[in-house]
Scaffold this motif. Structure first.
Motif, PDB file in Angstrom:
ATOM      1  N   LEU A  96       0.816  -1.211   0.000  1.00 11.21           N
ATOM      2  CA  LEU A  96       0.000   0.000   0.000  1.00 11.21           C
ATOM      3  C   LEU A  96       0.852   1.265   0.000  1.00 11.21           C
ATOM      4  N   LEU A  97       0.243   2.319  -0.531  1.00 10.71           N
ATOM      5  CA  LEU A  97       0.816   3.661  -0.450  1.00 10.71           C
ATOM      6  C   LEU A  97      -0.323   4.621  -0.147  1.00 10.71           C
ATOM      7  N   VAL A  98      -0.075   5.542   0.768  1.00 13.64           N
ATOM      8  CA  VAL A  98      -1.072   6.563   1.112  1.00 13.64           C
ATOM      9  C   VAL A  98      -0.491   7.934   0.783  1.00 13.64           C
ATOM     10  N   ALA A  99      -1.187   8.666  -0.080  1.00 13.85           N
ATOM     11  CA  ALA A  99      -0.751  10.006  -0.466  1.00 13.85           C
ATOM     12  C   ALA A  99      -1.732  11.041   0.066  1.00 13.85           C
ATOM     13  N   ASP A 100      -1.192  12.181   0.461  1.00  8.43           N
ATOM     14  CA  ASP A 100      -1.992  13.303   0.949  1.00  8.43           C
ATOM     15  C   ASP A 100      -2.032  14.331  -0.188  1.00  8.43           C
ATOM     16  N   LYS A 101      -3.135  14.346  -0.917  1.00  9.04           N
ATOM     17  CA  LYS A 101      -3.247  15.098  -2.175  1.00  9.04           C
ATOM     18  C   LYS A 101      -3.626  16.563  -1.937  1.00  9.04           C
TER      19      LYS A 101
END
Length: 295
Positions: A96-101
Motif C-alpha cells: 500500500l501507499l497513502v498520499a496526501d493530495k
C-alpha cells in the motif's frame, strides 16, 4: 518471450495486437490505423525508439508486419497546465501507499491532464508500474488517496471498498444548517444530472447516505465532519448543497459556474481527512490521517 516496456515520464506504453491485413510494414499499418497521427509523427516516434515489438525492443519503420504480434507504442503527450502544488506520501510498504493530495490535482489521467495527475507523478517519482488507486477523490478535493502497489493483492483491498469496510472521514466548511439538529444523517437518491458530469437528487429509494456532524463554528460557517456510508460521485457536495449549505468555493453545486482557469486562491473547502480499515492480509488495523487543514 514478452517484455513489459518501461514507464516513460510516468506513463506506460499503449499496446495493440496486429489484426489480419495486407500491410507490408508496421509503419504502413500505423499510418492507416491511426490516420490522425500522421506518417511524419510515426517516423519520428520510430527514430526515438518509441515503437516496440512484443519483447520490448525498438522497431524500425521497415519492420515487417506480422499478424497477431503485439506492438507497443508511446503516445505523444501535449503540453498541459502545471499544477503548482505537491502531494505528500504519508505511508508506503510493499502492498500500500497513502498520499496526501493537494487541491486541484487530479488523481487519474483524464481530459487535459496526464502528467499533472497524482498517479502519474507518483509513478514517475517512484517507478512503480503497478501502482493503482483503490478509490478516488475529486480533483478539487484535498486529502487522502489509498493506492495498491501490487496487482497480485489488489483485489483483496478493492473488496474492502466494495463491501463498505473502509471508514472514510471528510471535513468541510459550509454555511450553518439551523434547520437541522446535528448530528444528522442525510439519505437521498442520486442520479446523473446535466451536464453529464454533475449529479442531482431525485425522488425515489435512497442510494446515498452521509452522516453530518458539527466540529466547530467559524463565523457564518461551520466546520463539519462528514461520514459517507455510500460513495456516490460528488455525494458530499450534492448532499450539503441540497440541504442549503453548499461547500465553500464549490463551483459546481448548487449551480455550475463557468471558469476559464482554476482560481488557486479559492480551493474547495473539502478534505478527505481519514481512512480506517482492517488489513485483509495482516489482520491489523490501519488508520491514516491527512496533515492538511481547511482554512
Amino acid at each position: 518471450m514478452q517484455g513489459t516496456p518501461p514507464l516513460r515520464e510516468g506513463v506506460g506504453a499503449s499496446t495493440v495486437r496486429l489484426p489480419p491485413g495486407a500491410w507490408r510494414s508496421v509503419l504502413d499499418f500505423l499510418v492507416q490505423h491511426f490516420a490522425d497521427v500522421g506518417e511524419a509523427n510515426w517516423r519520428s516516434r520510430f527514430a526515438r525508439g518509441l515503437v516496440l515489438n512484443e519483447q520490448g525492443r525498438p522497431l524500425t519503420p521497415d519492420a515487417p508486419y506480422v499478424v497477431g504480434a503485439r506492438l507497443h507504442y508511446y503516445r505523444e503527450l501535449p503540453p498541459e497546465p502545471v499544477i503548482p502544488f505537491t502531494a505528500k506520501i504519508l505511508f508506503q510498504d510493499e502492498q500500500l501507499l497513502v498520499a496526501d493530495k493537494p487541491h486541484f490535482l487530479p488523481v487519474l489521467p483524464s481530459g487535459r491532464f496526464v502528467q499533472e495527475t497524482l498517479l502519474v507523478r507518483l509513478k514517475r517519482e517512484l517507478g512503480l508500474a503497478e501502482l493503482t488507486p483503490l478509490h478516488r477523490i475529486d480533483r478539487e478535493t484535498a486529502g487522502l488517496v489509498l493506492f495498491s502497489c501490487q496487482a497480485a493483492t489488489r483485489g483483496r483491498y478493492q473488496a474492502l471498498f466494495a463491501q463498505r469496510l473502509v471508514e472514510k472521514t471528510y471535513e468541510a466548511i459550509a454555511p450553518m444548517l439551523p434547520q437541522l439538529r446535528l448530528p444528522y444523517t442525510h439519505k437521498s437518491r442520486m442520479v446523473e444530472g446535466e451536464p453529464f458530469f454533475r449529479m442531482r437528487e431525485v425522488v425515489g429509494e435512497a442510494n446515498s447516505e452521509t452522516r453530518i456532524e458539527l466540529l466547530e463554528r467559524r463565523g457564518l460557517c461551520n466546520l463539519y465532519r462528514l461520514l459517507p456510508v455510500t460513495g456516490r460521485k460528488h455525494q458530499l457536495r450534492v448532499h450539503l448543497a441540497g440541504l442549503g449549505a453548499p461547500i465553500l468555493n464549490d463551483s459546481m453545486y448548487p449551480q455550475l459556474q463557468e471558469r476559464e482557469a482554476d482560481d488557486y486562491s479559492r480551493p474547495l473547502q473539502l478534505l478527505a481527512r481519514g481512512l480506517r480499515f482492517i488489513d485483509p492480509l495482516s489482520g491489523q488495523l490501519r488508520e491514516f490521517e491527512s496533515e492538511r487543514v481547511l482554512t
